[in-house]
Motif scaffolding. Structure first.
Motif, PDB file in Angstrom:
ATOM      1  N   GLU A  72     -46.770  -8.634  38.599  1.00  0.00           N
ATOM      2  CA  GLU A  72     -45.391  -8.185  38.788  1.00  0.00           C
ATOM      3  C   GLU A  72     -44.789  -7.596  37.518  1.00  0.00           C
ATOM      4  O   GLU A  72     -44.048  -6.619  37.573  1.00  0.00           O
ATOM      5  CB  GLU A  72     -44.528  -9.372  39.237  1.00  0.00           C
ATOM      6  N   LYS A 228     -40.918  -4.625  43.154  1.00  0.00           N
ATOM      7  CA  LYS A 228     -39.969  -3.598  43.616  1.00  0.00           C
ATOM      8  C   LYS A 228     -39.278  -2.939  42.418  1.00  0.00           C
ATOM      9  O   LYS A 228     -39.165  -1.714  42.354  1.00  0.00           O
ATOM     10  CB  LYS A 228     -38.948  -4.273  44.545  1.00  0.00           C
ATOM     11  N   GLN A 365     -47.039  -4.139  50.019  1.00  0.00           N
ATOM     12  CA  GLN A 365     -45.948  -5.127  50.141  1.00  0.00           C
ATOM     13  C   GLN A 365     -45.190  -4.925  51.462  1.00  0.00           C
ATOM     14  O   GLN A 365     -44.922  -5.892  52.182  1.00  0.00           O
ATOM     15  CB  GLN A 365     -44.995  -4.930  48.958  1.00  0.00           C
ATOM     16  N   HIS A 369     -45.090  -7.632  54.461  1.00  0.00           N
ATOM     17  CA  HIS A 369     -43.812  -8.232  54.871  1.00  0.00           C
ATOM     18  C   HIS A 369     -43.613  -8.094  56.381  1.00  0.00           C
ATOM     19  O   HIS A 369     -43.154  -9.029  57.046  1.00  0.00           O
ATOM     20  CB  HIS A 369     -42.647  -7.562  54.124  1.00  0.00           C
TER      21      HIS A 369
ATOM     22  N   MET B 178     -42.006 -12.479  48.522  1.00  0.00           N
ATOM     23  CA  MET B 178     -42.277 -11.194  47.860  1.00  0.00           C
ATOM     24  C   MET B 178     -43.120 -11.411  46.601  1.00  0.00           C
ATOM     25  O   MET B 178     -44.078 -10.674  46.342  1.00  0.00           O
ATOM     26  CB  MET B 178     -40.945 -10.543  47.488  1.00  0.00           C
ATOM     27  N   ILE B 181     -46.761 -12.477  47.501  1.00  0.00           N
ATOM     28  CA  ILE B 181     -47.515 -11.319  48.019  1.00  0.00           C
ATOM     29  C   ILE B 181     -47.842 -10.363  46.866  1.00  0.00           C
ATOM     30  O   ILE B 181     -48.930  -9.791  46.805  1.00  0.00           O
ATOM     31  CB  ILE B 181     -46.708 -10.593  49.124  1.00  0.00           C
ATOM     32  N   SER B 182     -46.890 -10.212  45.929  1.00  0.00           N
ATOM     33  CA  SER B 182     -47.139  -9.325  44.773  1.00  0.00           C
ATOM     34  C   SER B 182     -48.324  -9.819  43.963  1.00  0.00           C
ATOM     35  O   SER B 182     -49.143  -9.026  43.487  1.00  0.00           O
ATOM     36  CB  SER B 182     -45.907  -9.256  43.870  1.00  0.00           C
TER      37      SER B 182
END
Lengths: 393, 200
Positions: A72, A228, A365, A369, B178, B181-182
């Motif tokens: 990330e 994101k 992603q 989701h 999130m 999953i990342s």
């Protein structure tokens, strides 16, 4: 046993397989999913961009994480470092964790491959691992060179060219901390109230909910949230920094007093929505730079000595002049020079994989989701149907 | 075989060992887990010696004769008496010294974590967002005020605080999904792109 009952009793390993496929397929077949940028990301981008070419401004990156959160945080780090190198912004880095030091080296070395002119100690400086965070954060408010002493290579900080014009937080007036745990505590608690330094965060998505109050209250000027946030920043760097107009010379120039002149770029929502910049947002692997005859003439005029090499590479396709960068031989690359080659390469709009990691990840992603939402919905519907049946009985 | 290829293959092997736990507990998973712990410890020991002991203890004291640094070193060594039943009390001195940091962080923490947040909640309510934050802050604070029964109009307002918290937990859960999953995407990107080279 009906469908919903089967879903209720589904072996978890089937769910793992579906989630794995939902991630693997979009990675192998990437598509251009839209990635709308948010104000916290845009604010950070704009503040860093406002430092472009200035001797008296610098950005400090604090790497407060280890390898476990790299998926990330690492894309954010290289996107910001790339932005700084692209726009000639002085960038410093440090870590308060021993395991963060190799990540700083890895990030700088990865981005540096694309910027052969960038030098350690001149354009960027790696302080490396530093113990005593509180003392250091407060000490840098008075004098960075005294508080830090040496960089990761053991060089005296005061002797490095990058320190010209940089004394304390008045100049190094933006700290971006990347963290997977208690993000920004030292900077928000000590540096911000005492010295007024601007603080921004790049955090894992898990941490984001804890950090929003600081964003809301204005203690943070921006925040990148998980993959994101990284994807948003990657997109902004591509649109505003990596874009090259064939007619504009993007080389850094000096005025009579030796100050750097950096070609400016406007920032605005309208630029992001402009049709001509939308193709920059796409995830492409194309190798051809396309010119109109006027654009090609303007591009070649910037490199008169390399004109013959450029001409030998051109092909005519309809009304466009095309150069396929993949056909350039190492000799031709040497002859045209690294700077001209890279300018040409950027006109292909192709971005190296390492600079589109987060955006490709966002495709996966999105699909993952949707799969998870479908599972949750099916599970809930099944649960309520079963409950209704039990009540009936 | 290049160094990068070997390191990628080793990393891929251990990634698959860890993923094998998704099928069921097995010796390969356990081996990878134990190796991770051991390597992390070994790495941090070497790193501490190279990047902390040498530049901050050895070089200043032995090479630069900055002998005053012996005092904080001795204070640090007192921590090791924690392992002795008889002399364990000595470790309280460095602990007491480190309380300076705690004392320092309390006022700064209250300022950044509470006062600034309160000030922000009290500014003129210019938009819907700020009104919602104000209502939510009061409702959640009252939810944890247990000296009054949660009944009547007061109870209904307090119930609103519970809903605010539910929404907050939902947002946290979404962000957690999130993040997980990342992390999975990162590993699969490594396997698919870096190891198998299925994309440029």
């Amino acid at each position: 046993m009906n469908f919903f009952e089967r879903m209720q009793n589904l072996d978890r390993r089937w769910i793992y397989i579906v989630v794995a496929l939902a991630i693997i397929i979009p990675l192998m077949i990437p598509y251009n999913s839209d990635n709308v940028t948010s104000p916290p990301t845009e604010n950070l981008y704009q503040m860093i961009d406002s430092f472009a070419g200035r001797e008296d401004r610098a950005v400090l990156l604090s790497f407060l994480h280890d390898a476990s959160t790299m998926p990330e945080l690492y894309p954010m780090e290289i996107a910001i470092i790339r932005h700084c190198f692209e726009r000639n912004i002085k960038v410093f880095a440090l870590t308060f964790l021993t395991s963060g030091a190799p990540i700083i080296d890895y990030a700088f070395n990865s981005v540096k491959e694309e910027y052969p002119d960038v030098k350690s100690g001149v354009d960027y400086c790696n302080f490396g691992f530093k113990p005593q965070p509180m003392a250091l954060v407060l000490g840098m408010g008075d004098n960075i060179a005294n508080a830090v002493n040496t960089d990761a290579e053991g060089r005296k900080l005061e002797s490095l060219p990058i320190m010209k014009g940089i004394t304390n937080y008045n100049e190094m007036n933006l700290v971006v901390e990347f963290s997977g745990s208690t993000a920004g505590t030292y900077w928000i608690y000590y540096a911000r109230p005492k010295f007024g330094v601007n603080v921004a965060l790049g955090v894992t998505a898990v941490m984001a909910a804890d950090e929003y109050p600081y964003l809301q209250s204005g203690q943070l000027i921006g925040m990148l949230t998980g993959l994101k946030g990284a994807a948003e920043y990657e997109k902004l760097v591509d649109v505003f920094a990596a874009y090259r107009d064939p007619k504009v010379d993007y080389r850094v120039k000096m005025d009579a007093e030796g100050n750097k002149i950096i070609p400016g770029r406007p920032f605005g929502k309208e630029v992001l929505n402009d049709e001509s910049t939308k193709k920059l947002i796409n995830i492409t692997t194309q190798t051809k730079a396309e010119f109109t005859p006027a654009d090609y003439a303007a591009f070649v005029a910037k490199y008169p000595e390399q004109k013959a090499i450029f001409d030998s590479l051109t092909e005519q396709e309809k009304d466009k002049i095309v150069i396929d960068v993949s056909k350039i031989t190492p000799e031709q690359r040497n002859q045209m020079g690294e700077y001209a080659y890279r300018e040409l390469n950027k006109l292909t709009y192709n971005i190296d994989y390492k600079f589109k990691v987060a955006r490709i990840g966002m495709n996966a992603q999105s699909v993952a989701h949707i799969m998870i939402i479908v599972f949750i919905l099916l599970g809930n519907i099944g649960y309520f149907i079963q409950r209704a049946k039990t009540v009936e009985k | 075989m290049s160094f990068e290829l070997i390191s990628n293959l080793v990393a891929a092997f251990f990634t698959l060992c860890i993923f094998s736990f998704l099928y069921k507990e097995n010796p390969l998973y356990r081996m990878a887990e134990q190796l991770l712990v051991g390597i992390s410890l070994g790495y941090s020991l070497v790193f501490t010696y190279e990047r902390i002991f040498i530049p901050y203890v050895w070089q200043p004291i032995i090479l630069k004769h900055n002998f005053v640094l012996i005092l904080p070193c001795l204070l640090g060594i007192l921590y090791l008496f924690r392992f002795s039943r008889k002399l364990g009390w000595l470790s309280r001195y460095p602990i007491a010294f480190s309380m300076i940091g705690i004392g320092f962080s309390i006022p700064m923490g209250i300022h950044a974590g509470i006062l600034v947040q309160m000030r922000q909640a009290m500014v003129p309510l210019e938009n819907v967002n700020l009104v919602l934050i104000l209502i939510g802050t009061i409702a959640v604070l009252l939810y944890f005020f247990f000296s009054k029964a949660h009944t009547g109009a007061y109870g209904k307002f307090v119930e609103l605080g519970k809903w605010y918290m539910m929404i907050g937990f939902g947002a946290s859960f979404g962000l957690t999904v999130m993040a997980r999953i990342s992390l999975l995407i990162g590993r699969i990107q490594f396997l698919v792109i870096d190891v198998l080279g299925l994309m440029k």
